[in-house]
Design a protein around this motif. Sequence first.
Motif, PDB file in Angstrom:
ATOM      1  N   LYS A 190       0.818  -1.214   0.000  1.00 31.99           N
ATOM      2  CA  LYS A 190       0.000   0.000   0.000  1.00 31.99           C
ATOM      3  C   LYS A 190       0.853   1.266   0.000  1.00 31.99           C
ATOM      4  O   LYS A 190       0.616   2.190  -0.779  1.00 31.99           O
TER       5      LYS A 190
ATOM      6  N   GLY B  87      -6.741   4.322   2.068  1.00 32.07           N
ATOM      7  CA  GLY B  87      -6.317   3.017   1.556  1.00 32.07           C
ATOM      8  C   GLY B  87      -6.529   2.009   2.664  1.00 32.07           C
ATOM      9  O   GLY B  87      -5.868   2.069   3.699  1.00 32.07           O
TER      10      GLY B  87
ATOM     11  N   GLU C 235      -4.042  -3.554  -5.927  1.00 30.07           N
ATOM     12  CA  GLU C 235      -2.717  -3.312  -5.354  1.00 30.07           C
ATOM     13  C   GLU C 235      -1.703  -4.153  -6.123  1.00 30.07           C
ATOM     14  O   GLU C 235      -2.030  -5.229  -6.631  1.00 30.07           O
TER      15      GLU C 235
END
Length: 475
Positions: free
Chosen positions: A152, A217, A455
């Motif tokens: 992330k 996120g 991702e």
Amino acid sequence: MFINGQWVETGKTYDLINPGTGEILAKVADGGTQEVKLAIAAARDAFPKWAKISAKERGAILKKAEANMLARADEIAHLVMQENGKPLEEAKQEVLFSSGYLSWFAEEGRRAYGETIPSPFGHKRLMTLLQPVGVVGAITPWNFPANMITRKIAPALAAGCTVVLKPADTTPLTALAIAQALHDAGTPPGVFNIVTAKDPRPVSAEFLADPVVRMIGFTGSIGVGKMLMEQSAKQLKKLSLELGGNAPVLVFDDADLHQAVERVAAIKFMRVGGESCICANRIYVQEKIYKTFVAKFVEKVKSYKVGPGHKPGVQIGPLITQAARERVDQLVQQTKAQGGKILLGGHPLTEGDCAKGFFYAPTVIEGTQDDWPICQNEIFGPVANLLSFSTEEEVLQRANHSNYGLASYVFTRDLARTMRVTEALQYGFVGVNDGEGYTHEIPIGGFKESGIGREGGREGLREYMEVKSILTNIL
Ligand code: NAD
């Protein structure tokens, strides 16, 4: 905590428990509204400069951070093992893999190309630029304490965003070690901040309320993901949601049986002992090979060694908390009461090496039905659920009968079937004859309620960037 390039303490701490021993591992700073406000302000102030330096310079820092993580891989793996419980060797593999996201996105940042678009007018020129979204509030889970963070924050930082991270309350030490690696690599103060907290809600409330935070996120459960989406609507914040999964595995009768048994067992048990979003949740085996598959599968699972992560040879560690173990046991007992047949395990482990931690026996169940809770929800524990099927059409319909859509797997040696099945599965990831999952280079993310966005891969960077369109009149 790590805020604005400094280690920060608060008067308040909470106890961090080692799930393999049940003992207190550390006292962790318990942050709240005040600390998260400071961290957001630091990220806000650091953003303009960080966004402006070249992607190559940001990438150089990320690559140094990767080298720092690799240099300390044994030490960080030890932290992962102690706070998460997974076996040391598995923890080491996680640290090595997770650090790789730093260099992958360091390179991808240099390829954040815009476009020159053919104009419909002779006197106008059209182009697009990709620019960082801004300050990101990141929230991560405990099952991969290192990987869920780098997957992330590496793209966010490479894109030019600044970040405030709230790691899971059960795995803050790995997060702080990653902060150290970034700090030692020369990340400017305020670019990456960590607020540790026992209660996540005051932190996320601030992420949601402060207009400085332009993006959230999140990796975690569907329920919390939905809450964040609902609440972030007030400021239309950008969202990336990596949520739960209910992975079906389809084993066809033309598969290499030995390979299928080994790899399906690995997908189920060798990723944090089943506490993974891409773990096999429903294992559908075609009728003709069902009995042989089950016998070999049970034998394989019997061979797994369970115990505290530091013991040599251990392959499956404890569950993350006592509550997690109780939840898994309740699901198993409910399935048994509904008529499911327990072929192996089906109970907590409470003796010998397993006396103090939150261990559960590797379990194999058959005879379940698609509408039972064990098939409809994430098991998130060392429990394999075996079902049989007759035709391709039938198993596809059953596999897709779920609100989840993260990972799925198929075992077959028929190429045409591989094509048909991979196209028909309503999942963001399909593993074909594979038992290991994804790599840095391929994006991962969910269809349906398993999430929004991707991702990893090329797509992972784009999540943290806005597209700016520029129209120039040259007359
Ligand atoms: P969780 O949603 O309870 O917690 C995840 C994170 O959210 C933690 O940091 C936690 O502190 C925080 N959190 C919890 N409640 C919150 C709230 N009310 N407000 C704000 N933050 C909150 O999930 P979990 O049980 O820790 O993690 C397991 C879940 O994560 C599973 O559903 C799993 O499938 C999912 N997961 C998904 C992926 C993926 O890539 N899609 C990867 C790993 C885990």
